[in-house]
Scaffold this motif. Structure first.
Motif, PDB file in Angstrom:
ATOM      1  N   ILE A  70       5.240   2.686  79.590  1.00  0.00           N
ATOM      2  CA  ILE A  70       4.745   1.859  78.906  1.00  0.00           C
ATOM      3  C   ILE A  70       5.031   0.480  79.607  1.00  0.00           C
ATOM      4  O   ILE A  70       6.171   0.460  80.022  1.00  0.00           O
ATOM      5  CB  ILE A  70       5.376   1.718  77.257  1.00  0.00           C
ATOM      6  CG1 ILE A  70       4.728   3.017  76.779  1.00  0.00           C
ATOM      7  CG2 ILE A  70       4.778   0.409  76.633  1.00  0.00           C
ATOM      8  CD1 ILE A  70       5.068   3.462  75.341  1.00  0.00           C
ATOM      9  N   LYS A 100       5.527   7.205  70.385  1.00  0.00           N
ATOM     10  CA  LYS A 100       5.736   6.525  71.686  1.00  0.00           C
ATOM     11  C   LYS A 100       5.267   7.855  72.983  1.00  0.00           C
ATOM     12  O   LYS A 100       4.585   7.366  73.678  1.00  0.00           O
ATOM     13  CB  LYS A 100       7.206   6.277  71.774  1.00  0.00           C
ATOM     14  CG  LYS A 100       7.268   5.365  73.436  1.00  0.00           C
ATOM     15  CD  LYS A 100       8.977   5.033  73.272  1.00  0.00           C
ATOM     16  CE  LYS A 100       9.160   4.184  74.705  1.00  0.00           C
ATOM     17  NZ  LYS A 100      10.460   4.116  75.143  1.00  0.00           N
ATOM     18  N   LYS A 101       5.784   8.864  72.671  1.00  0.00           N
ATOM     19  CA  LYS A 101       5.160  10.169  73.608  1.00  0.00           C
ATOM     20  C   LYS A 101       3.892  10.268  73.443  1.00  0.00           C
ATOM     21  O   LYS A 101       3.318  10.362  74.546  1.00  0.00           O
ATOM     22  CB  LYS A 101       5.958  11.395  73.077  1.00  0.00           C
ATOM     23  CG  LYS A 101       6.763  11.901  73.981  1.00  0.00           C
ATOM     24  CD  LYS A 101       7.526  13.205  73.370  1.00  0.00           C
ATOM     25  CE  LYS A 101       7.193  14.404  74.082  1.00  0.00           C
ATOM     26  NZ  LYS A 101       7.457  15.770  73.431  1.00  0.00           N
ATOM     27  N   GLU A 128       2.464   7.517  75.960  1.00  0.00           N
ATOM     28  CA  GLU A 128       2.984   7.523  77.046  1.00  0.00           C
ATOM     29  C   GLU A 128       1.960   8.803  77.809  1.00  0.00           C
ATOM     30  O   GLU A 128       1.515   8.621  79.187  1.00  0.00           O
ATOM     31  CB  GLU A 128       4.346   8.088  77.363  1.00  0.00           C
ATOM     32  CG  GLU A 128       5.223   6.983  77.297  1.00  0.00           C
ATOM     33  CD  GLU A 128       6.747   7.138  76.831  1.00  0.00           C
ATOM     34  OE1 GLU A 128       7.475   6.495  77.052  1.00  0.00           O
ATOM     35  OE2 GLU A 128       6.902   8.588  76.628  1.00  0.00           O
ATOM     36  N   ASN A 165       3.208  -3.434  69.046  1.00  0.00           N
ATOM     37  CA  ASN A 165       3.251  -2.095  69.146  1.00  0.00           C
ATOM     38  C   ASN A 165       4.831  -1.698  68.640  1.00  0.00           C
ATOM     39  O   ASN A 165       5.081  -0.526  68.655  1.00  0.00           O
ATOM     40  CB  ASN A 165       3.305  -1.564  70.549  1.00  0.00           C
ATOM     41  CG  ASN A 165       1.896  -1.853  71.084  1.00  0.00           C
ATOM     42  OD1 ASN A 165       0.833  -1.503  70.325  1.00  0.00           O
ATOM     43  ND2 ASN A 165       1.778  -2.094  72.256  1.00  0.00           N
ATOM     44  N   ASP A 223       4.937  -2.957  76.067  1.00  0.00           N
ATOM     45  CA  ASP A 223       6.093  -3.062  75.079  1.00  0.00           C
ATOM     46  C   ASP A 223       6.278  -4.428  74.421  1.00  0.00           C
ATOM     47  O   ASP A 223       7.170  -5.325  74.904  1.00  0.00           O
ATOM     48  CB  ASP A 223       7.395  -2.592  75.591  1.00  0.00           C
ATOM     49  CG  ASP A 223       8.476  -2.316  74.575  1.00  0.00           C
ATOM     50  OD1 ASP A 223       8.391  -2.273  73.504  1.00  0.00           O
ATOM     51  OD2 ASP A 223       9.792  -2.083  75.333  1.00  0.00           O
ATOM     52  N   LYS A 261       4.831   1.209  66.198  1.00  0.00           N
ATOM     53  CA  LYS A 261       4.394   2.602  66.868  1.00  0.00           C
ATOM     54  C   LYS A 261       5.482   3.066  67.885  1.00  0.00           C
ATOM     55  O   LYS A 261       5.762   4.454  67.939  1.00  0.00           O
ATOM     56  CB  LYS A 261       3.054   2.299  67.699  1.00  0.00           C
ATOM     57  CG  LYS A 261       2.285   3.436  68.017  1.00  0.00           C
ATOM     58  CD  LYS A 261       1.071   3.088  68.685  1.00  0.00           C
ATOM     59  CE  LYS A 261       0.143   1.875  68.240  1.00  0.00           C
ATOM     60  NZ  LYS A 261      -0.665   1.261  69.188  1.00  0.00           N
ATOM     61  N   PHE A 262       6.025   2.279  68.770  1.00  0.00           N
ATOM     62  CA  PHE A 262       7.053   2.872  69.696  1.00  0.00           C
ATOM     63  C   PHE A 262       8.450   3.012  69.215  1.00  0.00           C
ATOM     64  O   PHE A 262       9.172   3.569  69.916  1.00  0.00           O
ATOM     65  CB  PHE A 262       7.097   1.713  70.875  1.00  0.00           C
ATOM     66  CG  PHE A 262       5.730   1.526  71.646  1.00  0.00           C
ATOM     67  CD1 PHE A 262       4.690   2.584  71.439  1.00  0.00           C
ATOM     68  CD2 PHE A 262       5.764   0.218  72.315  1.00  0.00           C
ATOM     69  CE1 PHE A 262       3.624   2.149  72.362  1.00  0.00           C
ATOM     70  CE2 PHE A 262       4.376   0.165  73.066  1.00  0.00           C
ATOM     71  CZ  PHE A 262       3.607   1.087  72.917  1.00  0.00           C
TER      72      PHE A 262
END
Ligand code: NAD
Length: 261
Positions: free
Chosen positions: A218, A206-207, A210, A196, A192, A199-200
């Protein structure tokens, strides 16, 4: 905490944000003397310098571009002038951008290779030259990525640069082992940090990430900083040429988890 890191002089490139910042904070807590290299905005690092000092370490900042040979030389001489030596070099600065390869311009390719690979070469070369000259049994830590072994479509330049970092690290480890200069590589998975952020910020994005991580979350910048502290310390005194995957299991074929396959 590693007692031997107290008063050691460490240079960290790209240390204003993300993993570089977390490592600078960690070395501060180890009471090391930290040279924080930043690329553009000085304001970003003032608070960081203060927090390192408050934690019991010392710190100073220097602006510089890791692709510029003179800037990299200045980072090392700044460390020596300010804190008297250089014991640990962390080549962390890196960039990425998503482009399908059929549209990847030579300019984009060169930019990523310059920062991510040539920057690591310059930082390693200058640090090693200083350590050799002063008989310092130092530690070089390079920041690679799980994409030094996981292919990454649309990020061909990034994956190529990180594969290069891994091999550069292993070669330097072999070359300078007789001088007891250790050279190791950290290859993070998904962490994190600002790289990123976009994207997150998207819950679906994010899913999807993960789902690629067997440990299911993450990573935190502090978890990478802990690897750097260990690799810098005498606790890893017999470790060189290692690529340390700090990735929640991402490189262990998550598709095969729970007996699938
Ligand atoms: P970040 O964007 O927060 O940090 C990158 C830093 O590099 C920034 O502070 C930036 O200013 C600096 N930088 C860029 N170009 C530079 C240059 N020419 N000279 C000096 N500094 C420059 O992202 P991060 O996640 O902290 O990335 C740090 C390193 O970790 C990078 O090498 C990245 O490829 C690697 N990495 C990150 C992840 C992750 O998930 N966050 C995973 C694998 C590898």
């Amino acid at each position: 905490m590693y007692k031997d890191l107290e008063n050691k002089v460490v240079v960290i490139t790209g240390a204003a944000t993300g993993l570089g910042k977390a490592m600078a904070e960690r070395f501060g807590r180890e009471k090391a003397k930290v040279v924080v290299n930043y690329h553009s905005d000085r304001n970003e690092v003032d608070e960081l310098i203060q927090s390192i000092k408050t934690a019991g370490g010392d710190a100073a900042a220097i602006k510089g571009d890791v692709t510029n040979e003179d800037d990299v030389k200045k980072m090392i001489s700044f460390a020596v002038e300010t804190f008297g030596s250089l014991n640990i070099m962390v080549n962390n600065a890196g960039i990425e951008n998503e482009v399908p390869t059929e549209r990847l311009s030579l300019d984009d390719w060169n930019k990523v290779i310059d920062v991510n690979l040539t920057g690591v070469f310059l930082g390693s070369r200058e640090a090693i030259a200083y350590m050799l000259e002063h008989d310092i049994k130092g530690s070089i830590i390079n920041m690679s990525s799980v994409h030094d072994r996981i292919p990454w479509p649309h990020f061909a330049h990034y994956a190529a640069s990180k594969g290069g970092v891994k091999m550069l690290t292993e070669t330097l480890a072999l070359e300078y082992a007789p001088k007891r200069i250790r050279v190791n590589n950290i290859s993070p998975g998904a962490i994190d940090t600002p790289i990123n952020a976009e994207k997150f910020a998207d819950p679906q994005g994010k899913k999807e990430v993960e789902a690629l991580i067997p440990m299911g979350y993450i990573g935190k910048p502090e978890e990478i900083a802990a690897c750097a502290a260990w690799l810098a310390s005498d606790e890893s005194s017999y470790v060189t040429g290692l690529t340390l995957y700090a990735d929640g299991g991402m490189t262990k074929y998550p598709g095969f988890q729970a007996g699938r396959g």
